[in-house]
Design a protein around this motif. Structure first.
Motif, PDB file in Angstrom:
ATOM      1  N   GLY A   1       0.803  -1.214   0.000  1.00 24.56           N
ATOM      2  CA  GLY A   1       0.000   0.000   0.000  1.00 24.56           C
ATOM      3  C   GLY A   1       0.833   1.260   0.000  1.00 24.56           C
ATOM      4  O   GLY A   1       1.957   1.272   0.501  1.00 24.56           O
TER       5      GLY A   1
ATOM      6  N   PHE B   1      -3.764   0.148  -2.997  1.00 27.42           N
ATOM      7  CA  PHE B   1      -3.090  -1.146  -3.065  1.00 27.42           C
ATOM      8  C   PHE B   1      -2.972  -1.560  -4.515  1.00 27.42           C
ATOM      9  O   PHE B   1      -3.960  -1.560  -5.251  1.00 27.42           O
TER      10      PHE B   1
ATOM     11  N   ILE C   1      -8.961   2.423  -0.641  1.00 23.59           N
ATOM     12  CA  ILE C   1      -9.738   2.173   0.572  1.00 23.59           C
ATOM     13  C   ILE C   1      -9.298   3.175   1.649  1.00 23.59           C
ATOM     14  O   ILE C   1      -8.153   3.629   1.642  1.00 23.59           O
TER      15      ILE C   1
ATOM     16  N   ILE D   1      -1.630  -7.664   2.767  1.00 22.91           N
ATOM     17  CA  ILE D   1      -2.625  -8.160   1.817  1.00 22.91           C
ATOM     18  C   ILE D   1      -2.670  -9.687   1.893  1.00 22.91           C
ATOM     19  O   ILE D   1      -1.642 -10.350   2.022  1.00 22.91           O
TER      20      ILE D   1
ATOM     21  N   VAL E   1      -7.144  -6.715   3.353  1.00 22.53           N
ATOM     22  CA  VAL E   1      -5.994  -6.101   3.997  1.00 22.53           C
ATOM     23  C   VAL E   1      -6.188  -6.288   5.496  1.00 22.53           C
ATOM     24  O   VAL E   1      -7.275  -6.056   6.019  1.00 22.53           O
TER      25      VAL E   1
ATOM     26  N   LEU F   1     -10.981  -5.631   0.293  1.00 24.91           N
ATOM     27  CA  LEU F   1     -10.527  -4.509  -0.524  1.00 24.91           C
ATOM     28  C   LEU F   1     -11.604  -3.994  -1.471  1.00 24.91           C
ATOM     29  O   LEU F   1     -11.670  -2.802  -1.742  1.00 24.91           O
ATOM     30  N   SER F   2     -12.451  -4.864  -1.958  1.00 27.56           N
ATOM     31  CA  SER F   2     -13.435  -4.437  -2.959  1.00 27.56           C
ATOM     32  C   SER F   2     -14.568  -3.599  -2.392  1.00 27.56           C
ATOM     33  O   SER F   2     -15.115  -2.746  -3.092  1.00 27.56           O
TER      34      SER F   2
ATOM     35  N   TYR G   1     -10.174  -6.322   6.267  1.00 26.84           N
ATOM     36  CA  TYR G   1     -11.111  -5.520   5.488  1.00 26.84           C
ATOM     37  C   TYR G   1     -11.047  -5.971   4.031  1.00 26.84           C
ATOM     38  O   TYR G   1      -9.965  -6.074   3.446  1.00 26.84           O
TER      39      TYR G   1
ATOM     40  N   THR H   1     -14.571   2.919   0.277  1.00 30.01           N
ATOM     41  CA  THR H   1     -13.781   2.563  -0.895  1.00 30.01           C
ATOM     42  C   THR H   1     -14.123   3.530  -2.028  1.00 30.01           C
ATOM     43  O   THR H   1     -15.186   4.157  -2.010  1.00 30.01           O
TER      44      THR H   1
ATOM     45  N   TYR I   1      -6.819  -0.927  -5.886  1.00 34.80           N
ATOM     46  CA  TYR I   1      -7.891  -0.738  -4.912  1.00 34.80           C
ATOM     47  C   TYR I   1      -7.610   0.550  -4.147  1.00 34.80           C
ATOM     48  O   TYR I   1      -6.455   0.832  -3.821  1.00 34.80           O
TER      49      TYR I   1
END
Length: 122
Positions: free
Chosen positions: A30, A43, A55, A72, A81, A92-93, A90, A107, A53
């Motif tokens: 990250g 990320f 976030i 990750i 992550v 990522l998407s 959490y 996000t 990603y």
């Protein structure tokens, strides 16, 4: 923190904000950028179906800006992550916390536009 051209939102009607360059990203890790006064963790995961990603960098459990330093991994087929302080995972998407579903990180849509990394405001 990486800084790129700071664009005044009042001047630009484009919802995409350049936040850094692709060269600023670190593979499988990250980096943290600013977006409209917020810290956002980016990320970069080359080789994945989705490679970028964005976030929230703020961990609500620890009340600290640390998500960009997280590790990750995959849990139940989902890219996550792990917060470096209390180890919540959490997704990522969508920012969901697997251990504490009532906690969710914001996000943003993120893309490469040439060499620029851009995040959609909104």
């Amino acid at each position: 923190m990486s800084s790129f051209n700071q664009v005044n939102p009042a001047v630009s009607q484009n919802p995409w904000q350049p936040v850094c360059r692709q060269a600023d990203l670190v593979a499988n890790s990250g980096v943290v950028v600013w977006l409209d006064g917020a810290q956002v963790a980016l990320f970069y995961l080359p080789g994945q179906e989705q490679t970028l990603y964005a976030i929230d960098h703020h961990d609500p459990q620890a009340n600290a800006n640390v998500i960009g330093r997280g590790i990750i991994g995959r849990i139940q087929g989902q890219l996550v992550v792990a917060s470096p302080l209390y180890k919540q995972h959490y997704v990522l998407s969508d920012g969901r916390c697997l251990e504490t579903p009532e906690q969710q990180l914001r996000t943003w849509p993120v893309r490469l536009n040439g060499e620029a990394v851009e995040i959609a405001r909104g």
